[in-house]
Design a protein around this motif. Structure first.
Motif, mmCIF file in Angstrom:
data_model
loop_
_atom_site.group_PDB
_atom_site.id
_atom_site.type_symbol
_atom_site.label_atom_id
_atom_site.label_comp_id
_atom_site.label_asym_id
_atom_site.label_seq_id
_atom_site.Cartn_x
_atom_site.Cartn_y
_atom_site.Cartn_z
ATOM 1 N N LEU A 1 -4.751 1.829 3.905
ATOM 2 C CA LEU A 1 -4.156 1.491 2.614
ATOM 3 C C LEU A 1 -3.095 0.402 2.766
ATOM 4 N N PHE A 2 -2.346 0.456 3.864
ATOM 5 C CA PHE A 2 -1.369 -0.603 4.114
ATOM 6 C C PHE A 2 -2.076 -1.935 4.336
ATOM 7 N N GLY A 3 -3.193 -1.905 5.066
ATOM 8 C CA GLY A 3 -3.954 -3.123 5.284
ATOM 9 C C GLY A 3 -4.527 -3.682 3.996
ATOM 10 N N MET A 4 -4.996 -2.807 3.126
ATOM 11 C CA MET A 4 -5.531 -3.251 1.839
ATOM 12 C C MET A 4 -4.453 -3.931 1.013
ATOM 13 N N GLY B 1 -8.216 3.245 -3.119
ATOM 14 C CA GLY B 1 -7.348 2.097 -2.871
ATOM 15 C C GLY B 1 -7.793 0.872 -3.650
ATOM 16 N N LEU B 2 -9.111 0.624 -3.665
ATOM 17 C CA LEU B 2 -9.636 -0.525 -4.407
ATOM 18 C C LEU B 2 -9.391 -0.374 -5.904
ATOM 19 N N SER B 3 -9.592 0.826 -6.432
ATOM 20 C CA SER B 3 -9.431 1.020 -7.875
ATOM 21 C C SER B 3 -7.981 0.921 -8.313
ATOM 22 N N HIS B 4 -7.053 1.034 -7.362
ATOM 23 C CA HIS B 4 -5.624 0.916 -7.695
ATOM 24 C C HIS B 4 -5.043 -0.449 -7.318
ATOM 25 N N GLN C 1 3.122 6.829 -13.596
ATOM 26 C CA GLN C 1 4.387 6.124 -13.448
ATOM 27 C C GLN C 1 4.359 5.158 -12.272
ATOM 28 N N VAL C 2 3.222 5.084 -11.573
ATOM 29 C CA VAL C 2 3.147 4.208 -10.398
ATOM 30 C C VAL C 2 3.008 2.754 -10.838
ATOM 31 N N LYS C 3 3.277 1.846 -9.911
ATOM 32 C CA LYS C 3 3.188 0.409 -10.164
ATOM 33 C C LYS C 3 1.770 -0.124 -9.964
ATOM 34 N N MET C 4 0.874 0.714 -9.482
ATOM 35 C CA MET C 4 -0.527 0.353 -9.237
ATOM 36 C C MET C 4 -0.698 -0.586 -8.043
ATOM 37 N N PHE C 5 -0.656 0.006 -6.867
ATOM 38 C CA PHE C 5 -0.997 -0.652 -5.621
ATOM 39 C C PHE C 5 -1.949 0.270 -4.865
ATOM 40 N N PRO C 6 -2.674 -0.224 -3.847
ATOM 41 C CA PRO C 6 -3.649 0.635 -3.152
ATOM 42 C C PRO C 6 -3.084 1.975 -2.692
ATOM 43 N N GLY C 7 -1.861 1.978 -2.150
ATOM 44 C CA GLY C 7 -1.268 3.227 -1.675
ATOM 45 C C GLY C 7 -0.981 4.231 -2.766
ATOM 46 N N ASP C 8 -0.961 3.785 -4.025
ATOM 47 C CA ASP C 8 -0.642 4.680 -5.124
ATOM 48 C C ASP C 8 -1.788 5.615 -5.480
#
Length: 240
Positions: free
Chosen positions: A30-33, A175-178, A126-133
């Motif tokens: 997820l960090f790599g994405m 991860g991709l969908s976020h 409430q997340v900012k929408m990144f892969p890790g979310d």
């Protein structure tokens, strides 16, 4: 006569090591994405109407650990081992995904219409929408999705490694969908596959696009919403 199944410590140890290792791989992936997304941020701009942030929110490590420990415990209790016979075929794998997606679609729908479940689910919105979310959610939601997830592997008789492959695949898709941006070669598939655009619309409008892997339930049940309609709805709301 003692009819209980003898405890096998080697199965417990190997399952624990396997799923904890999986948790580390999930974090690195997820960090790599996110790093790739940041590198190509000018090519793939973020979806309109979504908040932006300077860095991703990686506060989901506890949930990943909970997932790893839970899977290790469940597989051990069921006698499923890392070295068990391989039962995963392409058809079985697709079947597992379809079972999971069907169950989670209706769980996700309930998370938006059942007040007690919606109260828990609102944290994820409430997340900012990144892969890790994809993993930034209440642990209760993990258990709500647990039954649809484990149903396929149990039905097809997967071993622990094959269950781990399913988890890893779901993490990639989550991860991709976020990613919350337009990625044309993924978004053109949203007639059947949940991509960044399709799920970003859900995070903007909420009561639509409930699919997690596939979009066919949304299309069949009339809960799918295209990007243009979502933007119009948000703009109309801003003018009220």
């Amino acid at each position: 006569m003692n009819s209980t199944i003898p405890y096998d410590g080697s199965i417990a140890t190997s399952n624990l090591v396997a799923f904890l290792s999986l948790s580390v791989i999930m974090n690195l992936m997820l960090f790599g994405m996110h790093s790739v997304l940041e590198y190509f941020k000018d090519r793939f701009p973020r979806f309109p109407c979504l908040q932006t942030a300077d860095k991703p929110v990686y506060d989901a490590h506890l949930l990943k650990l909970t997932v790893a420990l839970s899977l290790a415990g469940v597989t051990t209790l069921l006698g499923i081992s890392v070295t068990g016979p391989s039962k995963m075929t392409l058809l079985n794998f697709i079947g597992s995904l379809l079972i999971y997606d069907t169950g989670v679609y209706f769980v996700h729908y309930m998370q938006h219409v059942v007040p007690s479940m919606a109260q828990v689910h609102k944290m994820h919105h409430q997340v900012k929408m990144f892969p890790g979310d994809t993993n930034r959610t209440d642990p209760v939601e993990f258990f709500e999705a647990g039954l649809p997830f484990i149903a396929g592997p149990l039905l097809f008789g997967y071993n622990s490694l094959e269950i781990g492959i399913c988890v890893l695949f779901l993490q990639v898709m989550g991860g991709l969908s976020h990613c919350a941006c337009d990625i044309p070669f993924l978004d053109c598939l949203d007639w059947f596959l949940v991509g960044p655009r399709f799920h970003a619309i859900h995070h903007v409008v909420h009561k639509c696009n409930y699919g997690v892997l596939f979009t066919f339930w949304d299309h069949l049940l009339g809960t799918a919403m295209p990007k243009e309609q979502a933007i119009r709805r948000v703009q109309r709301t801003k003018h009220l």
